[in-house]
Motif scaffolding. Structure first.
Motif, PDB file in Angstrom:
ATOM      1  N   GLY A 134       0.825  -1.201   0.000  1.00 40.02           N
ATOM      2  CA  GLY A 134       0.000   0.000   0.000  1.00 40.02           C
ATOM      3  C   GLY A 134       0.862   1.254   0.000  1.00 40.02           C
ATOM      4  N   GLY A 135       1.906   1.262   0.840  1.00 39.27           N
ATOM      5  CA  GLY A 135       2.828   2.391   0.868  1.00 39.27           C
ATOM      6  C   GLY A 135       3.590   2.546  -0.425  1.00 39.27           C
ATOM      7  N   ALA A 136       4.024   1.415  -1.012  1.00 38.70           N
ATOM      8  CA  ALA A 136       4.761   1.463  -2.278  1.00 38.70           C
ATOM      9  C   ALA A 136       3.910   2.048  -3.392  1.00 38.70           C
ATOM     10  N   LEU A 137       2.663   1.613  -3.474  1.00 43.64           N
ATOM     11  CA  LEU A 137       1.773   2.127  -4.517  1.00 43.64           C
ATOM     12  C   LEU A 137       1.479   3.612  -4.308  1.00 43.64           C
ATOM     13  N   LEU A 138       1.363   4.030  -3.035  1.00 44.90           N
ATOM     14  CA  LEU A 138       1.142   5.442  -2.737  1.00 44.90           C
ATOM     15  C   LEU A 138       2.330   6.282  -3.198  1.00 44.90           C
ATOM     16  N   VAL A 139       3.539   5.819  -2.911  1.00 46.75           N
ATOM     17  CA  VAL A 139       4.747   6.544  -3.321  1.00 46.75           C
ATOM     18  C   VAL A 139       4.855   6.605  -4.839  1.00 46.75           C
ATOM     19  N   LEU A 140       4.604   5.467  -5.497  1.00 46.73           N
ATOM     20  CA  LEU A 140       4.690   5.437  -6.960  1.00 46.73           C
ATOM     21  C   LEU A 140       3.654   6.368  -7.593  1.00 46.73           C
ATOM     22  N   ALA A 141       2.453   6.378  -7.039  1.00 44.39           N
ATOM     23  CA  ALA A 141       1.409   7.268  -7.564  1.00 44.39           C
ATOM     24  C   ALA A 141       1.789   8.733  -7.359  1.00 44.39           C
ATOM     25  N   LEU A 142       2.355   9.042  -6.194  1.00 41.58           N
ATOM     26  CA  LEU A 142       2.757  10.414  -5.900  1.00 41.58           C
ATOM     27  C   LEU A 142       3.869  10.866  -6.842  1.00 41.58           C
ATOM     28  N   LEU A 143       4.838   9.995  -7.065  1.00 41.36           N
ATOM     29  CA  LEU A 143       5.948  10.356  -7.953  1.00 41.36           C
ATOM     30  C   LEU A 143       5.487  10.423  -9.408  1.00 41.36           C
ATOM     31  N   TRP A 144       4.584   9.548  -9.809  1.00 45.53           N
ATOM     32  CA  TRP A 144       4.040   9.596 -11.173  1.00 45.53           C
ATOM     33  C   TRP A 144       3.326  10.926 -11.414  1.00 45.53           C
ATOM     34  N   TRP A 145       2.571  11.356 -10.417  1.00 51.03           N
ATOM     35  CA  TRP A 145       1.806  12.600 -10.523  1.00 51.03           C
ATOM     36  C   TRP A 145       2.724  13.813 -10.598  1.00 51.03           C
ATOM     37  N   ARG A 146       3.796  13.806  -9.788  1.00 52.33           N
ATOM     38  CA  ARG A 146       4.661  14.977  -9.685  1.00 52.33           C
ATOM     39  C   ARG A 146       6.004  14.792 -10.401  1.00 52.33           C
ATOM     40  N   TRP A 147       6.151  13.764 -11.225  1.00 55.90           N
ATOM     41  CA  TRP A 147       7.459  13.438 -11.808  1.00 55.90           C
ATOM     42  C   TRP A 147       8.070  14.621 -12.553  1.00 55.90           C
ATOM     43  N   SER A 148       7.328  15.186 -13.473  1.00 58.98           N
ATOM     44  CA  SER A 148       7.851  16.279 -14.286  1.00 58.98           C
ATOM     45  C   SER A 148       8.221  17.483 -13.429  1.00 58.98           C
ATOM     46  N   ALA A 149       7.354  17.834 -12.489  1.00 59.90           N
ATOM     47  CA  ALA A 149       7.626  18.974 -11.618  1.00 59.90           C
ATOM     48  C   ALA A 149       8.829  18.712 -10.718  1.00 59.90           C
ATOM     49  N   LEU A 150       8.911  17.508 -10.168  1.00 62.74           N
ATOM     50  CA  LEU A 150      10.040  17.158  -9.315  1.00 62.74           C
ATOM     51  C   LEU A 150      11.349  17.187 -10.095  1.00 62.74           C
ATOM     52  N   LEU A 151      11.310  16.668 -11.322  1.00 60.66           N
ATOM     53  CA  LEU A 151      12.512  16.631 -12.141  1.00 60.66           C
ATOM     54  C   LEU A 151      12.968  18.045 -12.500  1.00 60.66           C
ATOM     55  N   THR A 152      12.029  18.903 -12.855  1.00 63.34           N
ATOM     56  CA  THR A 152      12.373  20.288 -13.192  1.00 63.34           C
ATOM     57  C   THR A 152      12.952  21.011 -11.986  1.00 63.34           C
ATOM     58  N   ALA A 153      12.324  20.855 -10.825  1.00 62.00           N
ATOM     59  CA  ALA A 153      12.807  21.508  -9.614  1.00 62.00           C
ATOM     60  C   ALA A 153      14.171  20.974  -9.189  1.00 62.00           C
ATOM     61  N   THR A 154      14.445  19.718  -9.514  1.00 58.78           N
ATOM     62  CA  THR A 154      15.729  19.117  -9.164  1.00 58.78           C
ATOM     63  C   THR A 154      16.837  19.615 -10.079  1.00 58.78           C
ATOM     64  N   LEU A 155      16.565  19.673 -11.381  1.00 61.50           N
ATOM     65  CA  LEU A 155      17.584  20.054 -12.352  1.00 61.50           C
ATOM     66  C   LEU A 155      17.891  21.548 -12.320  1.00 61.50           C
ATOM     67  N   ASN A 156      16.846  22.368 -12.172  1.00 67.23           N
ATOM     68  CA  ASN A 156      17.048  23.823 -12.222  1.00 67.23           C
ATOM     69  C   ASN A 156      15.925  24.525 -11.471  1.00 67.23           C
ATOM     70  N   PRO A 157      16.154  24.900 -10.207  1.00 73.43           N
ATOM     71  CA  PRO A 157      15.108  25.591  -9.439  1.00 73.43           C
ATOM     72  C   PRO A 157      14.640  26.882 -10.099  1.00 73.43           C
ATOM     73  N   ASP A 158      15.567  27.614 -10.732  1.00 69.63           N
ATOM     74  CA  ASP A 158      15.172  28.861 -11.396  1.00 69.63           C
ATOM     75  C   ASP A 158      14.215  28.585 -12.557  1.00 69.63           C
ATOM     76  N   LEU A 159      14.490  27.524 -13.310  1.00 63.30           N
ATOM     77  CA  LEU A 159      13.599  27.131 -14.396  1.00 63.30           C
ATOM     78  C   LEU A 159      12.236  26.724 -13.846  1.00 63.30           C
ATOM     79  N   ALA A 160      12.249  26.072 -12.691  1.00 62.99           N
ATOM     80  CA  ALA A 160      10.997  25.664 -12.059  1.00 62.99           C
ATOM     81  C   ALA A 160      10.155  26.880 -11.689  1.00 62.99           C
TER      82      ALA A 160
END
Length: 268
Positions: A134-160
């Protein structure tokens, strides 16, 4: 006895579930250089265990609250200009020390402290599997939902910021996901080894992948292979299962690093 025995099947499913949750999150931990943050959050789990036992609450709930509190404390202190490495060192060691002291005050409660420090994957039951998956699926769903935003914020906060994203909010998303992973993984590898399961498969996948998405998938495969290989190896040589899983992951990291060196040498 093989992986097809009942308790070994449950252990294998638990290891795979934790690996699937930890792998993509571990990629962000590696990219953001948050390894010490992962350790600090994991060490807070022992304090969460003590609080759960003291208030007769579910272990998962106590560990989740303690991990979230640690993540929030790191975010608040970091925003106030404290040196991150020093702060994480203080909080990490303090959390596990207070947790161990708190456990010693619990009277009338029998607790296998080693199981929470190094994991007891062979004792995973059906209820534990439900929590882990249940926890694994919750984490995967959360990361799937925010993947693009998380990746952008990780690579370049100013771009985010330019794209209308708030890097601090994405940091909170990672903190929540990390807390959930810590809560579900403590039964499998324990508080002292959760950080290794987050970082090592991701680090091993890094030289083998050309895209962030592929790195997350390869890391999940390495994590699952480490869990299954560690389970079988621990049975063959009669060693603690949690540390053996991490040892197998370290071996796969060494192989991946060697392959990367050979590939670069061949190109040169």
């Amino acid at each position: 006895m093989t992986l097809f025995d009942g308790f070994m099947i449950r252990a294998a499913l638990a290891g795979i579930g934790v690996s699937l949750a930890a792998a993509p999150l571990g990629c962000f931990v590696v990219w953001r250089r948050m390894a010490f943050f992962g350790d600090a959050t994991a060490h807070a789990a022992i304090l969460g265990v003590a609080l759960s036992l003291a208030f007769d609450a579910p272990i998962f709930a106590g560990v989740l609250i303690a991990a979230l509190t640690m993540g929030y404390a790191v975010a608040v202190l970091g925003a106030r200009g404290h040196a991150m490495d020093t702060m994480l060192g203080v909080l990490s060691h303090s959390a596990i020390a207070f947790g161990l002291v708190a456990v010693s005050f619990l009277s009338g409660v029998r607790i296998d402290l080693m199981a929470y420090l190094f994991g007891d994957i062979l004792a995973v039951g059906h209820a534990d599997l439900l929590v882990i998956w249940g926890g694994a699926l919750l984490v995967l769903a959360l990361l799937w939902w925010r993947w693009s935003a998380l990746l952008t914020a990780t690579l370049n906060p100013d771009l985010a910021y330019g794209a209308g994203l708030d890097p601090k909010r994405e940091q909170l998303v990672l903190t929540l996901a990390l807390a959930v992973v810590v809560a579900v993984a403590i039964k499998v590898v324990g508080a002292l080894l959760i950080g290794a399961l987050l970082v090592i498969p991701a680090a091993a996948a890094r030289p083998l992948a050309q895209t962030p998405e592929r790195m997350a998938v390869i890391a999940a495969g390495i994590g699952a292979a480490s869990a299954l290989g560690g389970l079988q190896l621990a049975f063959w040589i009669d060693t603690p299962t949690g540390p053996t899983i991490v040892c197998v992951a370290a071996g796969l990291f060494a192989v991946a690093t060697l392959l990367d060196v050979l590939r670069k040498s061949a190109r040169a």
